[in-house]
Design a protein around this motif. Sequence first.
Motif, short mmCIF file in Angstrom:
data_model
loop_
_atom_site.label_atom_id
_atom_site.label_comp_id
_atom_site.label_asym_id
_atom_site.label_seq_id
_atom_site.Cartn_x
_atom_site.Cartn_y
_atom_site.Cartn_z
N GLY A 72 -9.57 5.07 2.14
CA GLY A 72 -8.62 4.05 2.57
C GLY A 72 -8.51 4.05 4.08
O GLY A 72 -8.91 5.00 4.75
N CYS A 76 -2.67 4.76 5.10
CA CYS A 76 -2.46 4.35 3.71
C CYS A 76 -1.84 5.45 2.85
O CYS A 76 -1.47 5.21 1.70
CB CYS A 76 -3.78 3.90 3.08
N LYS A 78 -3.35 8.75 2.52
CA LYS A 78 -4.35 9.71 2.03
C LYS A 78 -3.98 11.14 2.39
O LYS A 78 -4.00 12.04 1.54
CB LYS A 78 -5.73 9.39 2.61
N HIS A 236 -12.20 7.83 5.39
CA HIS A 236 -12.17 6.38 5.53
C HIS A 236 -13.57 5.79 5.42
O HIS A 236 -13.75 4.58 5.47
CB HIS A 236 -11.57 6.00 6.90
N VAL A 250 -9.59 4.48 -4.30
CA VAL A 250 -9.30 3.68 -3.11
C VAL A 250 -7.79 3.52 -3.00
O VAL A 250 -7.13 3.06 -3.95
CB VAL A 250 -9.98 2.30 -3.18
N TYR A 252 -4.26 2.18 -0.98
CA TYR A 252 -3.70 1.18 -0.07
C TYR A 252 -2.19 1.25 -0.15
O TYR A 252 -1.61 1.14 -1.24
CB TYR A 252 -4.18 -0.23 -0.44
N THR A 274 -11.13 -3.25 -1.74
CA THR A 274 -12.37 -2.47 -1.76
C THR A 274 -13.53 -3.34 -1.30
O THR A 274 -14.41 -2.90 -0.55
CB THR A 274 -12.64 -1.93 -3.17
#
Length: 356
Positions: A72, A76, A78, A236, A250, A252, A274
């Motif tokens: 991501g 976001c 992660k 990323h 993924v 977001y 994506t």
Amino acid sequence: MPGPSSGEGVVPISDAVTERTAEPAEPRTAVPVLSAAGLSVRFAGRRGAPPARAVDGVHLDVGAGEIVALVGESGCGKTTLARTLLGLERPSAGTVSYAGRPLSYRSRALRAYRREVQLVLQDPAGSLNPRHTVYEAVAEGLRIHGGAADERERVADALARAGLRPPERFFLRYPHELSGGQRQRVVIAGALVLEPKVIVADEPVASLDASVRGEILALLLRLRDELGLSALVVTHDLGLAWNIADRVAVMYLGRIVETGPVEKILVAPEHPYTQALLSVLPEARAGIPVVLSGEPPDPSRVPPGCRFHVRCPILASGAAEEAGVAERCQTEDPAILAGSGEAQAACHYAAARARA
């Protein structure tokens, strides 16, 4: 699984499609070695502002001997998710489980857990103490966790497994005497010396040259094959995910929006986010790059409906209206994805196309 051999760079997606898609999926164990269930992390807002929903209802499983890429754009969630899986952040809701057992946050339990689940940081220069020799850097984890009678042998074995051979030649070196790739190998050796079952790697090759990136990725794949290590790789870079991962998740705005086997997600993604991430890769197949408008929304003010709808090119183009889902995109939150290995996308438009 194919991966870059020592000294090679990242394999372009277009060059790897045929080889990767021909592979049969490997069976996964019934109980994930590491998992998140309904995980949420919120940070208090300043001066009465709403809390920031950094992680917002995430389900994620990492199976034994499996590499999962968490992908991501910046901001976001992660890294917050990775820190929570490591026990460095306490979740606001949901649970982290290891080998089927919920994580306990008592100091003794966390200490034992961190022997099993180790972190590999992004910047090896910043994560190594410049005053410590390589030997001291690798032995530090052993000493923190109670030491070992065979410390020298274990440090040498960890360095050798990380590709620094003969290991004794590196014992008395300092970080500034090493190349970037060698420093990253020392960081990996520092994790391996505790003989963990899982590695959480946060952008493990972001600061390295392309040729060295290939060597480190090949090392991680070899460690998976030789030691049965599982790994969550935070990145990323979708090209990195293609080269190393079995599955991709993924992320977001605090939530997993698409997940599944790497060859399915990176060859035929269903979520428009994506698709946009893939379209701008230099090695992506021919097509017009999708440039997303604006910035991701403030995590303290997540928009109603699908959290991606304010930037969604499908909604902006009218395709969602034609499919009869435009109103749902703006008002109805898609279902939270399960953490299993099957391909899933949190997208009303993708669901409508699948039904059609």
